[in-house]
Design a protein around this motif. Sequence first.
Motif, PDB file in Angstrom:
ATOM      1  N   GLY A 193       0.797  -1.221   0.000  1.00 35.11           N
ATOM      2  CA  GLY A 193       0.000   0.000   0.000  1.00 35.11           C
ATOM      3  C   GLY A 193       0.823   1.262   0.000  1.00 35.11           C
ATOM      4  N   SER A 194       2.088   1.187   0.415  1.00 36.71           N
ATOM      5  CA  SER A 194       2.941   2.374   0.453  1.00 36.71           C
ATOM      6  C   SER A 194       3.525   2.726  -0.906  1.00 36.71           C
ATOM      7  CB  SER A 194       4.076   2.169   1.455  1.00 36.71           C
ATOM      8  OG  SER A 194       4.922   1.100   1.053  1.00 36.71           O
ATOM      9  N   ALA A 195       3.390   1.835  -1.882  1.00 39.48           N
ATOM     10  CA  ALA A 195       3.963   2.077  -3.209  1.00 39.48           C
ATOM     11  C   ALA A 195       3.302   3.287  -3.859  1.00 39.48           C
ATOM     12  CB  ALA A 195       3.791   0.841  -4.089  1.00 39.48           C
ATOM     13  N   GLY A 196       4.120   4.182  -4.367  1.00 42.41           N
ATOM     14  CA  GLY A 196       3.613   5.332  -5.105  1.00 42.41           C
ATOM     15  C   GLY A 196       3.099   6.475  -4.242  1.00 42.41           C
ATOM     16  N   LEU A 197       3.191   6.356  -2.922  1.00 44.09           N
ATOM     17  CA  LEU A 197       2.682   7.414  -2.044  1.00 44.09           C
ATOM     18  C   LEU A 197       3.751   8.469  -1.783  1.00 44.09           C
ATOM     19  CD1 LEU A 197       0.739   5.371   0.684  1.00 44.09           C
ATOM     20  CD2 LEU A 197      -0.179   6.442  -1.384  1.00 44.09           C
ATOM     21  N   THR A 198       3.313   9.720  -1.642  1.00 48.10           N
ATOM     22  CA  THR A 198       4.200  10.782  -1.165  1.00 48.10           C
ATOM     23  C   THR A 198       3.868  11.127   0.288  1.00 48.10           C
ATOM     24  OG1 THR A 198       2.683  12.443  -2.080  1.00 48.10           O
ATOM     25  CG2 THR A 198       4.542  11.770  -3.451  1.00 48.10           C
ATOM     26  N   ASP A 199       2.617  10.923   0.688  1.00 45.04           N
ATOM     27  CA  ASP A 199       2.217  11.072   2.081  1.00 45.04           C
ATOM     28  C   ASP A 199       1.803   9.692   2.568  1.00 45.04           C
ATOM     29  OD1 ASP A 199       1.243  11.653   4.559  1.00 45.04           O
ATOM     30  OD2 ASP A 199      -0.440  12.886   3.870  1.00 45.04           O
ATOM     31  N   PHE A 200       2.534   9.156   3.535  1.00 43.49           N
ATOM     32  CA  PHE A 200       2.332   7.776   3.977  1.00 43.49           C
ATOM     33  C   PHE A 200       1.344   7.657   5.143  1.00 43.49           C
ATOM     34  CE2 PHE A 200       6.457   7.902   1.904  1.00 43.49           C
ATOM     35  CZ  PHE A 200       6.396   6.797   1.068  1.00 43.49           C
ATOM     36  N   SER A 201       0.656   8.739   5.458  1.00 44.44           N
ATOM     37  CA  SER A 201      -0.266   8.714   6.590  1.00 44.44           C
ATOM     38  C   SER A 201      -1.362   7.666   6.410  1.00 44.44           C
ATOM     39  CB  SER A 201      -0.897  10.096   6.785  1.00 44.44           C
ATOM     40  OG  SER A 201       0.086  11.049   7.109  1.00 44.44           O
ATOM     41  N   LYS A 202      -1.769   7.437   5.183  1.00 50.03           N
ATOM     42  CA  LYS A 202      -2.840   6.485   4.915  1.00 50.03           C
ATOM     43  C   LYS A 202      -2.482   5.089   5.411  1.00 50.03           C
ATOM     44  CE  LYS A 202      -5.598   4.556   1.125  1.00 50.03           C
ATOM     45  NZ  LYS A 202      -5.850   4.587  -0.338  1.00 50.03           N
ATOM     46  N   VAL A 203      -1.282   4.615   5.101  1.00 51.23           N
ATOM     47  CA  VAL A 203      -0.890   3.276   5.542  1.00 51.23           C
ATOM     48  C   VAL A 203      -0.397   3.281   6.982  1.00 51.23           C
ATOM     49  CG1 VAL A 203      -0.379   2.386   3.236  1.00 51.23           C
ATOM     50  CG2 VAL A 203       1.413   3.569   4.520  1.00 51.23           C
ATOM     51  N   TYR A 204       0.042   4.441   7.465  1.00 59.90           N
ATOM     52  CA  TYR A 204       0.514   4.535   8.844  1.00 59.90           C
ATOM     53  C   TYR A 204      -0.648   4.505   9.819  1.00 59.90           C
ATOM     54  CZ  TYR A 204       3.249   6.010  12.872  1.00 59.90           C
ATOM     55  OH  TYR A 204       3.855   6.059  14.112  1.00 59.90           O
TER      56      TYR A 204
END
Length: 615
Positions: A193-204
């Motif tokens: 899920g962290s692939a391609g993210l610039t803000d990792f809050s979603k998976v965090y």
Amino acid sequence: MRIKWFSFVRIAGLLLVLTYHFFKNTYPGGFIGVDIFFTFSGFLITALMLDEFAATQHFQLLAFYRRRFYRIVPPLVLSILVVVPLTYLISPNYITGLGKQIAAAIGFTTNYFEIMTGGSYESKFMPHLFVHTWSLAVEMHFYLIWGFLMAIFTQIIRRFNFDNARKAQIFRLSVGIVSLILALESFTAMAIGSAGLTDFSKVYFSSVTHSFPFFVGALLASFTGIKSIPRAFERLMAHANAFVVSFELILTFAVLGLLGLRLQFSSRATYTGGILLASLLAALAILLARMLHHCTPNQQEPRWATFIADISYSLYLYHWPLFVIFSQLVSVPWAVVITLVIGIPCSALSYYIIEPLIAGKQPHALHNFHDLRPLKQGLLAATVALMAVTGYTAYHAPVLTGLERQLWIGGIYQAADQMTTTKNVVMAAVKQHKVKLNATAKIQAPKGVSIIGDSVTLGTRDYLGKHVADSTIDAKGERTMDLAYQVMMTQQKNHVLRQNVVICIGTNALDGWQAQLDHLIRDLEPGHHLILVTPYDQRATPDWNSSKVADYERTLPAKFDFITVSDWQRLAAKHPEVFKGTDGVHFAGRESGDIIYAQAVNDGLKAAAKTPLKK
């Protein structure tokens, strides 16, 4: 049964989190302290479940939920009631949407509330007072689901035609297998899920992707335990040496501390292995502490360590909102001191007196008091008063911060203005093109100013448009240098990029900003001036990316004669009153800030008029 030395695991997690929140730029990876807590909770809860089944052949689900409720909810509610009155000391911007924040915290949905509202655990601007309760939400979700699964397992295993010892072994094995599967699934979900993210809050923030530390702890519990211990672990402890185990435990804490220095919230490596490594190290620390307990039967844990461990949960609840409040009033070091001076006594009062009273128990600290009715009545009266203040404050809290209002209004103006501006400039370019009879002649850049900026520019857009002559403005919150490049190239392709190009970007500088800026400079077509407005963040230290952007931009006019620097960073630093009560970046509609910002842009344009166009 209290396991000695477990206190130091709790203390390690607390110190990492506090250091991260207080000194985030110095200690960027301290957020792994939460994962230490998660791993420890998964271990402790699961070990107690295994002990309960081994001793009684039962697992009382409702009793488990009741214990979790009394341990988690009263301190949480109390911390909210104590903190809210203190918000009158700071700008109303910091209580925007307070009612929703409180509802999310008490409802244990803060993690998804932050995801839905676009919040970030590393928010640069107005942080939510209760954003830190995202971890309680994930923890509560784990307790609800894990407790329910354990209840099902125990009911199934009880029906087996085996003796009690065999049933306990089967239960332990089942717990280990399921913990391993769920840990792998959750970690894989985070990594993918962290692939391609610039803000990792979603998976965090997500309970799905960030629950694997709990299951790492649960897996450890299936191999070790507290009272009910497998024979293999008994043999391991029998050969353990207290000195060696102590050294290994200290070394593990040291590695965790170093990991906190290395990990970055904005790096994908954190989500593809960093948090997992922290969880495994936490599990190792728990294992070693459990072994050290066995190796030191005649040695007691220091009282100070027990005290800090006891209040660690409540102090976690208090520290963040207190720090947010007092860091707006005094310097960061003093804010830390005040936070601890208030937070530690409140946490101790909560753990040793108020929580036992709520649970219907006699507080150990008051064992000499036989009539607690006056104390209970006083606490009830104080609670009612604090609830009234909290309710009033939440009801009257603003829906939007001053910054959000300015950005919203600026966005509306921008949408309307761009339609007219684009039409006029395109028609002028077409007219100019028709005049050219020579097919090889190039269309000249339209006269005027193209301003491309981020949320700071958007917040002052209306004033800027009126006070920077013949200008068009394209600004958007959270815009980075690569996104500004895309805007510039689109305008350039459509022949609407004006002769003077003003780039107001840098506060949101991500890694790779220098290459992005060099790319922008290289791909700007001839016939333009480039004016770079240096970014300003009142809190920034020299090692921040925004500071590095400003330093680099100041070197560019010596290399490129068509580049001019408008030094907003230095100009803004001379006017701290503009940022009083703000996030230190925006001035949220304060006209004095608008005036100074427009002055910076106009000064840059005047200087650019004396330089040649790009050739």
